[in-house]
Write an enzyme that holds these catalytic residues in place. Structure first.
Site, mmCIF file in Angstrom:
data_model
loop_
_atom_site.group_PDB
_atom_site.id
_atom_site.type_symbol
_atom_site.label_atom_id
_atom_site.label_comp_id
_atom_site.label_asym_id
_atom_site.label_seq_id
_atom_site.Cartn_x
_atom_site.Cartn_y
_atom_site.Cartn_z
ATOM 1 N N ARG A 100 0.896 -1.215 0.001
ATOM 2 C CA ARG A 100 0.262 0.242 0.057
ATOM 3 C C ARG A 100 0.746 1.410 0.019
ATOM 4 N NH1 ARG A 100 -5.189 -1.192 3.789
ATOM 5 N NH2 ARG A 100 -5.413 -3.430 3.005
ATOM 6 N N GLU A 171 -11.098 -1.365 -5.225
ATOM 7 C CA GLU A 171 -11.814 -0.277 -4.322
ATOM 8 C C GLU A 171 -10.677 0.867 -4.321
ATOM 9 O OE1 GLU A 171 -11.144 -1.397 -0.206
ATOM 10 O OE2 GLU A 171 -13.136 -0.445 0.504
HETATM 11 C C1 B12 Z 1 -9.962 1.756 12.887
HETATM 12 C C2 B12 Z 1 -9.204 0.957 12.344
HETATM 13 C C3 B12 Z 1 -8.609 1.167 10.947
HETATM 14 C C4 B12 Z 1 -8.621 2.297 10.178
HETATM 15 C C5 B12 Z 1 -7.686 3.092 10.775
HETATM 16 C C6 B12 Z 1 -7.748 4.884 10.440
HETATM 17 C C7 B12 Z 1 -6.930 5.511 10.995
HETATM 18 N N1 B12 Z 1 -6.182 6.116 9.962
HETATM 19 O O1 B12 Z 1 -6.502 5.567 12.146
HETATM 20 C C8 B12 Z 1 -8.425 1.889 8.877
HETATM 21 C C9 B12 Z 1 -10.113 1.599 8.415
HETATM 22 C C10 B12 Z 1 -8.079 2.920 7.816
HETATM 23 C C11 B12 Z 1 -7.596 0.968 8.955
HETATM 24 C C12 B12 Z 1 -6.792 0.311 7.907
HETATM 25 C C13 B12 Z 1 -6.023 -0.944 8.063
HETATM 26 N N2 B12 Z 1 -6.145 -1.811 9.166
HETATM 27 CO CO1 B12 Z 1 -7.168 -1.495 10.953
HETATM 28 N N3 B12 Z 1 -8.104 -1.471 12.410
HETATM 29 C C14 B12 Z 1 -8.985 -0.509 12.754
HETATM 30 C C15 B12 Z 1 -9.666 -0.882 14.087
HETATM 31 C C16 B12 Z 1 -11.064 -1.623 13.851
HETATM 32 C C17 B12 Z 1 -9.685 -0.116 15.277
HETATM 33 C C18 B12 Z 1 -8.370 0.737 15.528
HETATM 34 C C19 B12 Z 1 -8.729 1.851 16.745
HETATM 35 O O2 B12 Z 1 -8.716 2.889 16.036
HETATM 36 N N4 B12 Z 1 -9.120 1.485 17.942
HETATM 37 C C20 B12 Z 1 -9.275 2.553 18.846
HETATM 38 C C21 B12 Z 1 -8.094 2.906 19.610
HETATM 39 C C22 B12 Z 1 -8.457 3.920 20.767
HETATM 40 O O3 B12 Z 1 -7.499 1.736 20.095
HETATM 41 P P1 B12 Z 1 -5.978 1.283 19.704
HETATM 42 O O4 B12 Z 1 -5.651 1.476 18.375
HETATM 43 O O5 B12 Z 1 -6.036 -0.280 19.895
HETATM 44 O O6 B12 Z 1 -4.875 1.722 20.545
HETATM 45 C C23 B12 Z 1 -5.205 1.589 22.153
HETATM 46 C C24 B12 Z 1 -4.541 0.480 22.695
HETATM 47 O O7 B12 Z 1 -4.023 -0.444 21.526
HETATM 48 C C25 B12 Z 1 -3.104 0.932 23.264
HETATM 49 N N5 B12 Z 1 -2.070 0.971 22.421
HETATM 50 C C26 B12 Z 1 -1.667 1.304 21.279
HETATM 51 N N6 B12 Z 1 -0.308 1.379 21.032
HETATM 52 C C27 B12 Z 1 0.336 1.486 22.086
HETATM 53 C C28 B12 Z 1 1.684 1.768 22.502
HETATM 54 C C29 B12 Z 1 1.882 1.463 23.818
HETATM 55 C C30 B12 Z 1 3.251 1.845 24.331
HETATM 56 C C31 B12 Z 1 0.907 1.498 24.874
HETATM 57 C C32 B12 Z 1 1.327 1.617 26.217
HETATM 58 C C33 B12 Z 1 -0.416 1.358 24.421
HETATM 59 C C34 B12 Z 1 -0.701 1.343 23.030
HETATM 60 O O8 B12 Z 1 -3.585 2.250 23.787
HETATM 61 C C35 B12 Z 1 -4.500 2.755 22.957
HETATM 62 C C36 B12 Z 1 -5.586 3.641 23.432
HETATM 63 O O9 B12 Z 1 -6.401 2.833 24.405
HETATM 64 C C37 B12 Z 1 -8.761 -2.130 14.486
HETATM 65 C C38 B12 Z 1 -9.451 -3.406 15.419
HETATM 66 C C39 B12 Z 1 -9.696 -3.277 16.508
HETATM 67 N N7 B12 Z 1 -9.108 -2.534 17.578
HETATM 68 O O10 B12 Z 1 -10.943 -3.248 16.895
HETATM 69 C C40 B12 Z 1 -8.167 -2.557 12.984
HETATM 70 C C41 B12 Z 1 -6.688 -3.350 12.878
HETATM 71 C C42 B12 Z 1 -5.879 -2.744 13.964
HETATM 72 N N8 B12 Z 1 -6.343 -3.112 11.545
HETATM 73 C C43 B12 Z 1 -5.804 -3.914 11.039
HETATM 74 C C44 B12 Z 1 -5.390 -4.167 9.440
HETATM 75 C C45 B12 Z 1 -4.776 -5.218 9.302
HETATM 76 C C46 B12 Z 1 -5.613 -3.014 8.754
HETATM 77 C C47 B12 Z 1 -5.276 -3.072 7.288
HETATM 78 C C48 B12 Z 1 -3.933 -3.593 6.915
HETATM 79 C C49 B12 Z 1 -6.409 -3.487 6.455
HETATM 80 C C50 B12 Z 1 -6.848 -5.003 6.634
HETATM 81 N N9 B12 Z 1 -5.608 -5.658 6.097
HETATM 82 O O11 B12 Z 1 -7.706 -5.159 7.186
HETATM 83 C C51 B12 Z 1 -5.194 -1.470 7.216
HETATM 84 C C52 B12 Z 1 -3.799 -0.650 7.560
HETATM 85 C C53 B12 Z 1 -3.748 0.401 7.189
HETATM 86 C C54 B12 Z 1 -2.226 0.862 7.359
HETATM 87 N N10 B12 Z 1 -1.213 1.090 6.685
HETATM 88 O O12 B12 Z 1 -1.843 0.796 8.493
HETATM 89 C C55 B12 Z 1 -5.827 -5.470 11.953
HETATM 90 C C56 B12 Z 1 -4.263 -5.621 12.340
HETATM 91 C C57 B12 Z 1 -4.236 -6.835 12.409
HETATM 92 C C58 B12 Z 1 -3.035 -7.737 13.211
HETATM 93 N N11 B12 Z 1 -2.320 -7.215 13.997
HETATM 94 O O13 B12 Z 1 -3.204 -8.765 13.391
HETATM 95 C C59 B12 Z 1 -6.765 -4.742 13.062
HETATM 96 C C60 B12 Z 1 -6.434 -5.565 14.416
HETATM 97 C C61 B12 Z 1 -8.148 -5.542 12.382
HETATM 98 C C62 B12 Z 1 -8.038 -7.188 12.245
HETATM 99 N N12 B12 Z 1 -8.397 -7.824 13.232
HETATM 100 O O14 B12 Z 1 -7.714 -7.332 11.254
HETATM 101 N N13 B12 Z 1 -7.990 0.163 10.338
#
Ligand code: B12
Ligand code: B12
Lengths: 484, 145, 484, 145
Positions: A100, A171
């Site tokens: 990408r 897409e």
């Molecule tokens: C929203 C989302 C997207 C949006 C992101 C928009 C944007 N620009 O931000 C879009 C639709 C664009 C997207 C795209 C993609 N995504 Co996405 N996405 C999500 C989703 C649904 C939610 C993430 C989110 O915003 N959560 C809310 C925030 C508040 O929580 P968080 O991100 O988890 O962060 C919290 C904690 O994790 C923690 N945290 C995070 N980092 C750190 C670091 C430290 C040091 C600490 C202490 C804590 C901490 O603190 C944060 C706050 O509480 C997750 C799945 C989920 N979680 O339900 C998948 C997910 C992260 N995505 C995933 C993937 C693979 C992708 C894509 C590659 C598309 C795909 N193949 O399906 C692309 C990647 C694009 C790229 N180059 O990065 C995967 C990752 C898979 C994996 N790790 O095995 C996930 C898990 C979904 C899945 N199960 O497939 N995504």
């Protein structure tokens, strides 16, 4: 090349094509007329546009997963599994994140590491590295239409290779695959890249090959108010049609309130037809796609099934042509094929049970539709004004001015001034309008609803409320009520 | 009380911006100085920001699954840049797929990270850990915020 | 004792009581005034009626599973698990089938065999055999209200023991726990048995102890048209109130069409209040319970989650006070505690996300409500006529005459002449009206809708269509379209 | 062609009537004479009906989970009644809980049942099996229905 919404001329396309096909060694495999011949041989059942039309005509909603792994054989197995065990109506090939970002050498490392580790170290299928022949293996291994799904700001080479590889749907768009997917790429550049992709699809179209194009509706997937994503989707629709695309699926990501989501889906084709006509562009075949909740999911699989199901219900009642399915693994990681198939089966059970059932048109639905139409028109008209009639130029200026503004987007070409928040019933409203060109009436509509929630919760609506809403579905609720 | 600086970012080709935005907000609210280099950040960008701001810790996010590839070698590069002892936290959805967290944790600890956080971590936890690891607890620091 | 709907006199009650308590050794443990004292000590949070009222007042829908195993300790563990891991708002204690048929010696064998086998060999908790003290252990082990759920034609001893055991809610009724649950037991007998149960609840009520009573709405669980189950439920409500019951939850089992199901739930309290007033009975506290699909389930768990979710959505949108939850194991066997908890969590995710969202009142909904009200009134008025004003007497005669007729019921006191079938949108209609006292207009309404389906499917509506509908949800669809 | 008689019923304290109704209909449609003794039937009632009607097979349903207790000993009682060789089929949700079917099948075969059917069996299967087991196949019988 100066930015304009007009059709790209053949010389410019040819000039770019040479450079694009030289970006990675597999570019050499692309031979347009041979590809056209290949497409002509495909059975109708593998043509995306035709199956979408079938769904539209018989009032069904068809289900499509996301899926992709690093290695070809594993990817083929995944596709066949999702078809057989998931009962998927459409298949995807989701592209990995290095591809990408056009980082083909890193994608190659991912392929090699995956071979070594015996598991996919990439989050998708690196189609450019695998090349045209590998893509055709995918098309030939399954019996339903397959689409490329990704998030690539510059997808020109990917489009060349995968369309030559027999994919019949692609897409993305110059806004929706930039603003949520990039930090530093100018909109002007991605609009041009995607005009190339659309022109390429248009060239196939001119040869009688139907390529379906689908703007990525959900954007950042996180509390995106319908009028924002609609404005982007309609612009990308217009830009695509201007390049000769003839088949478009307009996308929208579930917000969670049934009435708002239904209104959003109903208004998409209305707006598309209206603006295509206004701009003197041809009427094309329009279908819709509804994305099950795109924000944070609950980790618990039982709860995830609840979220998946609610998306399926909304898609069915609102009569989306297609629904993109999440999986019970969503919160944790790329799903196994079993989890992926399970998500589809849950969805299909609901789609099949609800076949024919609709949300009757009510005053609430009509008023929500009216608001979405009005807001989107206010944005789009301002975009056209700023562009002095040219929607491409207007788009760049509109983003500069915050006339379009996507919440939580990483791009520095996005103003990032608006703040969305849910109202008491979970509909997504504007807490901060940034520079959106809305009327006082519309602003009052939002403010009134948000204030009501504030009163219920005994707190001033502020950023903490937004944060609570971001976490809410992951915690089992829709509206992020204060933790008690 | 001296305000500690944290460098925050999302590594590799990863664009997940929402969690990063919330973490930045939460750490600031908790009294830290936050240098947020955002998404799509390279190891070099993390290190440069840390060196330039004299940061006490680097907090790396990786959500999209390529964490194993992207995060490898950061500790070594920190050493080369003269900040070999800096606190390194990493969190998110670090690997591809739903995997047992304790084995993921082990891998990243071996890569040189001081603390590793599972998917869905709320900001309260790293804030408490930082206070502990940076010696801010017990000296009344927590009362200032 | 002659059958009449009037309140049972104290002597008759005392006379029966002696016999009833002698039916099994544990009957000796029952001491009414000691039991009243026990109830008075219960915290408010354990009183079913109060928590129902809380749900009703704040517009929520609360979730309750079914669950019961042979041995006490395992049952306690199950209850605690469903509370902690299932987040259940209400708990059940489901009674085994031997106890339901008053076969206490066989239940004892089941208990003994279960001890030996190390797994439950009974499909529920044999509360009579376990006795009063064991019941109190259940109440004391959890912090939410617990209800007895069963299917017992003669539940007098079960009621004595479990109410003395501190349970604050008791499901069933003289019709709904006979016709679907027995073959040879005269209605006249079960109506009397259940007047005893209701009188017992009434005695507690007179002592200030609120006992919630819940007619079993779904009956055979299989394509029961709303007016049939409504007629039965309203009669049982009337009979209960006549014996002094003050708190009633009216039940209905999901048919699958959102509009019909919502209309069914909306009309239940309307009918209850109307007939209680007409018969000069006191107004009591009425709440509603919606049962997720009670017929055959899909074996695939992912699909089962879809069925569960659709029930949860309907319960939420129609604002049922309570929803009874199925599990992903439904088609195969009594669920493990894990599967049971999973079903509740899926349901709760949906209930919480939909909190406040409703199905707006539309013409379609209003017309469906009108039909259900009219049909139910036609049945009930005929019942009252047949009984010369006495609804108990009328009920016996109505079943004899097929004026009330439950599809697929095993009882030989049920006419078994009607045949239900789905229309094109999955609403359950009458293919054969048997002797139902419906007007020509109503019959035309049903016939017209069924005929439309027949035309769509190119076949004459007949028993094969009914069979296809019985299998349909298990096969992933709602309307049993002909297999192609 | 002589019409074979089947005794059909649901055993024990079990009231599940829907599958029984459909089976009765399907077997009649398939050309068998069906004696349906319905739900809540005892072992004695099955045997009596079979003896009285000279039935070729007894088909026992148990849905509610108590099958192991209720079905045990039927073969022996058949022997005592002089129909020890009668074909015995059993089906439904035979045990409590979601259990591995092959072990359930084994248990019921050991109890003396000729064929055991898992949850959700469609009528087509026992009909075919009956034709085979009763020697109705190959002599054109299947064409008559
Ligand atoms: C929203 C989302 C997207 C949006 C992101 C928009 C944007 N620009 O931000 C879009 C639709 C664009 C997207 C795209 C993609 N995504 Co996405 N996405 C999500 C989703 C649904 C939610 C993430 C989110 O915003 N959560 C809310 C925030 C508040 O929580 P968080 O991100 O988890 O962060 C919290 C904690 O994790 C923690 N945290 C995070 N980092 C750190 C670091 C430290 C040091 C600490 C202490 C804590 C901490 O603190 C944060 C706050 O509480 C997750 C799945 C989920 N979680 O339900 C998948 C997910 C992260 N995505 C995933 C993937 C693979 C992708 C894509 C590659 C598309 C795909 N193949 O399906 C692309 C990647 C694009 C790229 N180059 O990065 C995967 C990752 C898979 C994996 N790790 O095995 C996930 C898990 C979904 C899945 N199960 O497939 N995504
Ligand atoms: C409808 C239903 C009811 C209705 C029955 C109404 C009535 N009188 O008929 C009501 C609500 C009253 C009910 C009550 C109970 N039920 Co119930 N019920 C069901 C349900 C949902 C569907 C059954 C059905 O009608 N299926 C449709 C018909 C067409 O299919 P079928 O019955 O499976 O029969 C087919 C095949 O199995 C096969 N077959 C059956 N027998 C035989 C025999 C032979 C020889 C052959 C060849 C084939 C064959 O052919 C039939 C036609 O295709 C099932 C679960 C499910 N299947 O989804 C639970 C289920 C059977 N019930 C169950 C239980 C436990 C009960 C209760 C004890 C209550 C409780 N604890 O939850 C009471 C028991 C009452 C009693 N004394 O029997 C359990 C049994 C559990 C187990 N075995 O471990 C089930 C599996 C649900 C569950 N997972 O808990 N039930």
């Amino acid at each position: 090349m100066k930015l304009t919404a007009a059709k790209m001329n053949q010389e410019e396309f040819a000039r770019q094509r040479q450079a694009v096909l030289g970006q990675w060694v597999t570019g050499r495999e692309v031979d347009f007329s041979e590809a056209v011949a290949y497409h002509k041989e495909l059975p109708e059942s593998k043509i995306f546009a035709l199956k979408l039309l079938e769904a539209k005509n018989n009032g069904s909603t068809y289900a499509q997963p996301r899926a992709g792994v690093a290695l070809l054989n594993e990817h083929l197995e995944l596709m066949r599994y999702l078809q057989a065990e998931g009962e998927a109506d459409f298949l995807p090939t989701t592209i990995d994140s290095y591809t990408r970002q056009n980082r083909y050498p890193e994608a190659q490392i991912g392929i090699d590491e995956s071979r070594r580790a015996g598991r996919s170290m990439l989050n998708g299928f690196p189609a450019v590295n695998h090349g045209v022949a590998a893509c055709r293996r995918i098309i030939e291994s399954v019996s339903v239409p397959v689409q490329i799904r990704h998030g690539t700001p510059d997808a020109r080479l990917l489009a060349e290779i995968t369309l030559a590889g027999g994919f019949t749907a692609f897409e993305g768009g110059g806004i929706s695959y930039n603003i949520p997917y990039a930090k530093d790429v100018p909109l002007e550049s991605t609009l041009k890249y995607w005009q190339y992709v659309d022109r390429l699809a248009g060239l196939y179209e001119e040869e009688g090959i139907r390529i379906n194009r689908e703007p990525f509706g959900p954007l950042t997937g996180t509390l995106v108010p319908p009028s924002i994503s609609h404005a982007v989707t309609i612009i990308e629709c217009i830009l695509a049609v201007a390049q000769g695309v003839g088949n478009i699926t307009l996308g929208y990501g579930q917000c969670g309130n049934l009435i708002q989501d239904t209104a959003a889906l109903h208004t998409l084709p209305i707006l598309a037809e209206e603006y295509l006509a206004r701009l003197g562009l041809p009427a094309v075949t329009i279908t819709t796609v509804f994305h099950q909740w795109m924000g944070g999911f609950p980790q618990d699989e039982a709860k995830a099934y609840g979220v998946i199901s609610w998306g399926a219900v909304t898609a069915a009642l609102a009569k989306a042509t297609k629904v993109i399915v999440k999986t019970p693994h969503e919160a944790l990681g790329i799903p196994t094929k079993e989890a992926n198939a399970a998500g589809i089966r849950t969805t299909k059970q609901i789609l099949n049970m609800l076949r024919g059932q609709t949300l009757p048109r009510t005053a609430e639905l009509a008023s929500e539709e009216k608001v979405i139409l009005e807001e989107t028109r206010l944005i789009l008209d301002q975009v056209l004004d700023l562009g002095e009639g040219d929607i491409a130029v207007g788009t760049v200026r509109a983003f500069q001015a915050g006339i379009i503004d996507v919440p939580f987007a990483p791009s520095r070409f996005n103003a990032g001034k608006i703040l969305p928040v849910r109202d008491s019933l979970g509909a997504v409203r504007f807490l901060d309008f940034g520079n959106l060109p809305f009327t006082g009436d519309i602003k009052d509509y939002h403010r009134e609803r948000i204030a009501r929630r504030g009163r219920e919760e005994g707190r001033e609506p502020a950023f903490q409320m937004v944060i609570d809403d971001i976490y809410a579905i992951g915690k089992g609720i829709l509206v992020g009520r204060p933790r008690s | 009380m001296e305000q500690k600086t944290l460098v925050l970012g999302v590594i590799g080709a990863d664009v997940h911006a929402v969690g990063n935005r919330i973490l930045a907000y939460a750490f600031s609210q908790a009294g830290f100085k936050v240098v947020n280099i955002g998404v799509l950040s390279t190891q070099e960008e993390f290190i440069q920001a840390a060196v330039e701001t004299g940061a006490a810790a680097i907090l790396v996010s990786s959500l999209y699954g390529h964490g194993e590839i992207d995060c490898c070698g950061l500790r070594k590069k920190c050493g080369e840049a003269g900040i070999g002892d800096i606190l390194l936290y990493v969190g998110g959805n670090l690997v591809v797929g739903k995997q047992d967290f304790s084995s993921v944790e082990k891998d990243f600890i071996e890569m040189g990270y001081d603390r590793v956080y599972p998917p869905g971590t709320m900001p309260e936890r790293p804030i408490e850990d930082l206070r502990k690891d940076l010696g801010l607890i017990g000296n009344g620091a927590e009362l200032c915020t």
